[in-house]
Design an enzyme around this catalytic site. Structure first.
Site, PDB file in Angstrom:
ATOM      1  N   GLU A  60      42.694  55.553  33.976  1.00  0.00           N
ATOM      2  CA  GLU A  60      42.776  54.529  35.083  1.00  0.00           C
ATOM      3  C   GLU A  60      43.479  53.448  34.516  1.00  0.00           C
ATOM      4  O   GLU A  60      42.867  52.464  33.803  1.00  0.00           O
ATOM      5  CB  GLU A  60      41.371  54.141  35.711  1.00  0.00           C
ATOM      6  CG  GLU A  60      41.321  53.588  37.129  1.00  0.00           C
ATOM      7  CD  GLU A  60      41.421  52.017  36.907  1.00  0.00           C
ATOM      8  OE1 GLU A  60      42.605  51.552  37.116  1.00  0.00           O
ATOM      9  OE2 GLU A  60      40.639  51.508  36.843  1.00  0.00           O
ATOM     10  N   ARG A  82      38.599  38.452  44.551  1.00  0.00           N
ATOM     11  CA  ARG A  82      37.269  38.968  43.971  1.00  0.00           C
ATOM     12  C   ARG A  82      37.919  39.147  42.325  1.00  0.00           C
ATOM     13  O   ARG A  82      38.885  39.401  41.770  1.00  0.00           O
ATOM     14  CB  ARG A  82      37.185  40.537  44.375  1.00  0.00           C
ATOM     15  CG  ARG A  82      36.285  41.556  43.819  1.00  0.00           C
ATOM     16  CD  ARG A  82      36.410  42.871  44.068  1.00  0.00           C
ATOM     17  NE  ARG A  82      35.236  43.525  43.710  1.00  0.00           N
ATOM     18  CZ  ARG A  82      35.330  45.079  43.572  1.00  0.00           C
ATOM     19  NH1 ARG A  82      36.428  45.452  43.936  1.00  0.00           N
ATOM     20  NH2 ARG A  82      34.273  45.762  43.224  1.00  0.00           N
ATOM     21  N   PRO A 114      32.998  49.461  24.525  1.00  0.00           N
ATOM     22  CA  PRO A 114      33.201  48.634  25.582  1.00  0.00           C
ATOM     23  C   PRO A 114      34.246  47.591  25.067  1.00  0.00           C
ATOM     24  O   PRO A 114      34.342  47.612  23.692  1.00  0.00           O
ATOM     25  CB  PRO A 114      31.832  47.911  25.745  1.00  0.00           C
ATOM     26  CG  PRO A 114      31.174  48.310  24.331  1.00  0.00           C
ATOM     27  CD  PRO A 114      31.481  49.580  23.773  1.00  0.00           C
ATOM     28  N   ALA A 115      34.921  46.687  25.824  1.00  0.00           N
ATOM     29  CA  ALA A 115      35.776  45.809  25.555  1.00  0.00           C
ATOM     30  C   ALA A 115      34.870  44.868  24.511  1.00  0.00           C
ATOM     31  O   ALA A 115      33.802  44.315  24.707  1.00  0.00           O
ATOM     32  CB  ALA A 115      36.300  45.160  26.623  1.00  0.00           C
ATOM     33  N   SER A 148      36.712  50.033  47.070  1.00  0.00           N
ATOM     34  CA  SER A 148      36.244  50.796  46.004  1.00  0.00           C
ATOM     35  C   SER A 148      34.841  51.306  46.656  1.00  0.00           C
ATOM     36  O   SER A 148      34.116  50.479  47.424  1.00  0.00           O
ATOM     37  CB  SER A 148      36.035  49.783  44.725  1.00  0.00           C
ATOM     38  OG  SER A 148      37.085  49.353  44.242  1.00  0.00           O
ATOM     39  N   CYS A 196      42.173  45.666  38.611  1.00  0.00           N
ATOM     40  CA  CYS A 196      43.269  46.454  38.794  1.00  0.00           C
ATOM     41  C   CYS A 196      43.689  46.754  40.220  1.00  0.00           C
ATOM     42  O   CYS A 196      44.833  47.235  40.405  1.00  0.00           O
ATOM     43  CB  CYS A 196      43.385  47.837  37.895  1.00  0.00           C
ATOM     44  SG  CYS A 196      41.731  48.786  38.563  1.00  0.00           S
ATOM     45  N   TRP A 247      37.155  44.890  29.842  1.00  0.00           N
ATOM     46  CA  TRP A 247      36.483  43.574  30.104  1.00  0.00           C
ATOM     47  C   TRP A 247      36.066  43.164  31.539  1.00  0.00           C
ATOM     48  O   TRP A 247      34.938  42.436  31.616  1.00  0.00           O
ATOM     49  CB  TRP A 247      37.024  42.523  29.330  1.00  0.00           C
ATOM     50  CG  TRP A 247      38.636  42.311  29.520  1.00  0.00           C
ATOM     51  CD1 TRP A 247      39.319  42.710  28.892  1.00  0.00           C
ATOM     52  CD2 TRP A 247      38.927  41.396  30.622  1.00  0.00           C
ATOM     53  NE1 TRP A 247      40.514  42.309  29.431  1.00  0.00           N
ATOM     54  CE2 TRP A 247      40.155  41.343  30.587  1.00  0.00           C
ATOM     55  CE3 TRP A 247      38.170  40.646  31.851  1.00  0.00           C
ATOM     56  CZ2 TRP A 247      41.142  40.646  31.197  1.00  0.00           C
ATOM     57  CZ3 TRP A 247      39.210  40.082  32.426  1.00  0.00           C
ATOM     58  CH2 TRP A 247      40.402  40.276  32.460  1.00  0.00           C
ATOM     59  N   ASN A 248      36.939  43.498  32.457  1.00  0.00           N
ATOM     60  CA  ASN A 248      36.651  42.719  33.738  1.00  0.00           C
ATOM     61  C   ASN A 248      35.640  43.258  34.664  1.00  0.00           C
ATOM     62  O   ASN A 248      35.185  42.483  35.517  1.00  0.00           O
ATOM     63  CB  ASN A 248      38.082  42.988  34.558  1.00  0.00           C
ATOM     64  CG  ASN A 248      38.738  44.396  34.865  1.00  0.00           C
ATOM     65  OD1 ASN A 248      37.839  45.268  34.193  1.00  0.00           O
ATOM     66  ND2 ASN A 248      39.544  44.641  35.703  1.00  0.00           N
TER      67      ASN A 248
END
Length: 517
Positions: A277, A305, A202-203, A468, A311, A177-178
């Site tokens: 992940e 952020r 999806p979440a 990232s 994560c 969800w993030n």
């Protein structure tokens, strides 16, 4: 820092424009069904999911919730489309991804608005997620034509060795969800480039962005059955039959380590290709020679952020004892200056947490740290009123054994502990079962090399707070999972390598030492 939040939506199934932003009209174009075999359809039992705005606690939209029957239909569609899709030309698949990049970029404000409404992050950060997420489509549009093999002569000269790389096959993708857009595009991009079909779950907290993306992918030419999207509020009942179905060939999951371990166990029955992940516990090291202002700026990026709900978020700040007071004071100043509120409102820099369960967890971690002797420098306050807000928090003098140093926080809390020398810093950083991301600030090239080689983490940022990048491999070690997303490595997760040995039959092999004159 406000202690109340303005309500920016009206209840439920008939959303209207926000009184403050006028942006909730983005909801009107979002599909609310399941996307299976190129068709939008209702759930087989008419069940729904109420998607909530975490800034207000109110329902944004009710969408269809998939049943096991719907899950089976989605996999049927992916299997039926697999052979034809695998035979499409790499160039064609790349052009589809390039069109998706262009259209997603063109509609960036629409997607950013959806992300903010259903997930809560500030609109500026949501725009950043769209740019980052779209980049996976551009990167893999270019990689699709670079899936190569090799041709060589065997060492004894008697045969020829050929390898080729072919699509893994139907893939199940479970996204969190993030980052409701980017966690999808970095799986979808390489899968399409490689020629795989997919079922995406999806979440349930944030499915709207993925539903809108499915609509866009159809528009740019993804054939029916190649991409199927099935949100559900009964994840186990729907996912388990798919994972144990012999027609499925790959499972990719982004989420918590406990759930990931369960999925790995389930995947063993069919010996699926798996990429995971999972959770993180990122250390943020500040050495005595670091530029403290630069380190604090990097800390704000690495910690705040997504309100810390990432994560890769800095989870533990390990600071050399000689600069710890200066670092903590400046970090507290920066955290106090953050503006808390509904992400959709202009000027907000810290939005709500995803739900009250997550907020309670954050509060419990802070309480535990304080009870063990930590000093609450700023924050530590749960905001009453609509939404799930928690103030940006700095803890100093955090004691060993505190849960906040062991567990993934997923919130705007920065616990600071100190170290005495490089070996102490590295030992403390590695003292975790996780190994996803780490950060270090230092002016020394020699220390940079030592730290990079010594830290047991899949990704390390040196003098930067965001690491990232679509062109780089994203993934971790230990209990943070395995496999990589992004970069040239990412597409390898979606192809199988096949070796063919060829006997030329009429080949004459000359032996250099017997034929020598």
């Amino acid at each position: 820092m406000p202690h109340s939040v303005t309500d920016t939506t009206t209840p439920a199934s008939h959303p209207t424009a926000s009184d403050t932003s006028g942006r909730t009209d983005a909801l009107h174009s979002v599909p609310t069904g399941l996307y299976i075999d190129g068709v939008w359809r209702e759930s087989s039992d008419a069940s729904t999911i109420a998607v909530e705005n975490p800034a207000t606690g109110r329902t944004l939209l009710d969408i269809a919730s998939a049943t096991p029957t719907d899950g089976a239909a989605a996999l049927d569609a992916a299997v039926a489309a697999a052979d034809d899709w695998a035979r499409t030309s790499p160039r064609h698949r790349g052009e589809i991804l390039r069109r998706a990049f262009d259209l997603l970029t063109e509609r960036a404000e629409h997607f950013a608005t959806l992300i903010t409404l259903e997930m809560g992050k500030p609109l500026a950060q949501a725009r950043g997620e769209v740019a980052y997420g779209a980049e996976f489509f551009r990167w893999y549009s270019e990689e699709s034509v670079r899936i190569d093999g090799r041709w060589s002569t065997s060492p004894d000269g008697k045969s020829r060795l050929m390898t080729m790389r072919q699509p893994v096959g139907p893939t199940l993708m479970i996204t969190p969800w993030n980052f409701p857009l980017a966690m999808g595009t970095r799986k979808i991009g390489p899968a399409i480039a490689a020629g795989c079909t997919m079922v995406i779950k999806p979440a349930s907290q944030t499915p709207l962005t993925m539903l809108a993306l499915a609509d866009l992918m159809t528009e740019v030419g993804v054939p029916a059955g190649v991409l199927n999207v099935i949100p559900t509020r009964t994840s186990g009942a729907v996912m388990t039959p798919l994972i144990t179905d012999p027609r499925l060939r790959k499972l990719t999951f982004t989420g918590s380590t406990p759930v990931g371990k369960d999925l790995i166990r389930q995947s063993a029955e069919q010996v699926l290709r798996v990429s995971m992940e999972l959770g993180g516990n990122a250390p943020f090291l500040v050495f005595e020679d670091a530029d403290i202002e630069a380190a604090v700026d990097g800390a704000m990026l690495a910690k705040m952020r997504n309100m810390g709900e990432a994560c890769t978020a800095a989870n533990r700040f390990l600071v050399h004892q000689s600069v710890a007071d200066d670092f903590a004071a400046l970090l507290a100043q920066k955290m106090t200056a953050e503006r808390l509120g509904a992400g959709i409102d202009d000027g907000v820099t810290v939005g709500p947490l995803i739900d009250d369960k997550q907020r309670r967890k954050v509060a419990e971690l802070v309480t535990d740290a304080v009870d063990r002797g930590a000093d609450l420098t700023v924050g530590g306050e749960r905001i009453d009123g609509p939404g799930y807000f928690y103030t940006p928090t700095v803890l100093t003098n955090v004691q060993p054994g505190s849960a906040v140093l062991r567990e993934e926080i997923f919130g705007p809390v920065a616990p600071i502990a100190t170290f005495t020398d490089d070996d102490d810093a590295i030992a403390r950083a590695n003292d975790t079962e996780y190994g996803l991301a780490a950060y270090a600030f230092t002016a020394s090239t020699a220390r940079t090399i030592k730290v990079a080689e010594s830290l047991d983490f899949g990704m390390i940022g040196i003098n930067q707070g965001i690491i990232s990048n679509a062109a780089a491999p994203f993934g971790g070690m230990k209990h943070s999972g395995f496999g990589r997303e992004g970069g040239p490595e990412g597409i390898a997760e979606y192809v199988e390598t096949k070796y063919i040995g060829i006997n030329p039959l009429d080949a004459t092999v000359r032996n250099s030492h017997t034929d020598a004159r």
